[in-house]
Design an enzyme around this catalytic site. Structure first.
Site, PDB file in Angstrom:
ATOM      1  N   LYS A   1     -20.502  71.806  12.105  1.00 53.86           N
ATOM      2  CA  LYS A   1     -20.452  72.273  13.484  1.00 53.86           C
ATOM      3  C   LYS A   1     -19.085  72.842  13.851  1.00 53.86           C
ATOM      4  CE  LYS A   1     -23.833  68.698  14.528  1.00 53.86           C
ATOM      5  NZ  LYS A   1     -23.948  67.256  14.835  1.00 53.86           N
TER       6      LYS A   1
ATOM      7  N   ASN B   1     -29.137  65.936  16.259  1.00 50.24           N
ATOM      8  CA  ASN B   1     -30.227  65.038  16.620  1.00 50.24           C
ATOM      9  C   ASN B   1     -31.615  65.643  16.388  1.00 50.24           C
ATOM     10  OD1 ASN B   1     -31.156  62.556  17.439  1.00 50.24           O
ATOM     11  ND2 ASN B   1     -30.911  62.952  19.633  1.00 50.24           N
TER      12      ASN B   1
ATOM     13  N   ARG C   1     -27.652  57.456  20.417  1.00 55.79           N
ATOM     14  CA  ARG C   1     -28.443  58.685  20.514  1.00 55.79           C
ATOM     15  C   ARG C   1     -29.918  58.337  20.478  1.00 55.79           C
ATOM     16  NH1 ARG C   1     -25.348  63.074  19.185  1.00 55.79           N
ATOM     17  NH2 ARG C   1     -26.904  64.160  20.415  1.00 55.79           N
TER      18      ARG C   1
END
Length: 271
Positions: free
Chosen positions: A52, A162, A258
């Site tokens: 990322k 996710n 999460r």
DNA sequence: ACCTCATGAGTAG
DNA sequence: TACTCCTGAGGTA
């Protein structure tokens, strides 16, 4: 927006728009004023992504490091840049276009040594040619941590977030709570290979689609679902809805802060 | 208008 | 585990 596929797209977009060109840099918001001043007038020589992390190399051997976090966003445009609206951390202009960055988790200039330090703490990236599943397996195959948590750990695998973690575990029929070392090497290879396929498709499409044609809602007599992340998925944010494959109710639980989603029918426990 | 939650991750405790 | 960064979409009122 920002799982690894988004960042690889951003690298390609920077290369296309600014690669080999002198750019103007500014920080209309002011929070990156010093860095922008140092960037201003430099030539972009390399646009790369690892997981990322967006890494833009300039001709003074410094690298702009951008991490979008959960809020960050880029907007690109052709022609003259409009008056900046809102909190624009960094604006690049050059060639025939411009790019505005808002709300990043990180926007900083790195020295050559800093780039190595950053990359050394990242695991292999399924979207990179140098991404090696064996390197990740050295961590996964000996860990008691649930595979769903390992897949979100960027020092194990860099890039998935996710959505991809939920979807790849569904597609591979893996119980997300299974400890890493409960996987066989072959199962891990299956997860890695599927991530590479799904994320490469995400780079091309600019959205996350994971549903196989035979399971598409259209084929099942229902219209496609429209969701904020813009793609068609099996389990992500589908808690309480019937599984597209077996009809079981999709489950959710908070894991390591999460929300995790999975199908109890298709992802049978092997724990 | 106000509230909650989100595709992320470092840090304090 | 909880707070922080501090944007934006969606739901509730």
């Amino acid at each position: 927006m920002p799982e690894g596929h988004t960042v690889h797209r951003l690298a390609a977009e920077h290369q296309r728009m600014f690669g080999g060109r002198r750019v103007g840099a500014s920080s209309p918001q002011g929070r990156f004023a010093e860095g922008a001043a140092r960037l201003d007038g430099r030539v972009l020589v390399d646009a790369d992504a690892h997981g990322k992390h967006l890494l833009l190399g300039f001709d003074d051997d410094r690298t702009l490091h951008v991490h979008l976090g959960i809020y960050g966003k880029y907007v690109f445009g052709e022609g003259a840049a409009p008056a900046p609206v809102g909190a624009v951390r960094l604006r690049l202009v050059g060639g025939s276009g411009w790019a505005d960055l808002r709300g990043p988790n990180a926007c900083e200039l790195l020295e050559p040594g800093d780039v190595k330090v950053l990359r050394d703490r990242l695991g292999p990236d399924p979207l990179r040619a140098d991404g090696d599943p064996e390197v990740a397996w050295r961590r996964v195959g000996r860990s008691r941590t649930p595979v769903a948590v390992l897949l979100m750990d960027q020092s194990v695998v860099a890039g998935p977030g996710n959505i991809y973690r939920a979807e790849v575990l569904f597609r591979q029929g893996v119980d997300p709570r299974l400890p890493g070392r409960g996987l066989s090497r072959g199962r891990w290879q299956g997860i890695w290979d599927d991530l590479a396929v799904l994320m490469a498709a995400g780079v091309r499409a600019g959205r996350i689609d994971t549903v196989r044609p035979e399971h598409m809602p259209e084929a099942m007599g229902r219209p496609p679902r429209v969701d904020g992340h813009g793609g068609e998925v099996y389990v992500y944010r589908r808690a309480g809805l019937p599984c597209l494959v077996c009809g079981s109710v999709v489950a959710t639980v908070e894991l390591a802060g999460r929300n995790l989603f999975w199908c109890p029918g298709c992802q049978a426990s092997e724990v």
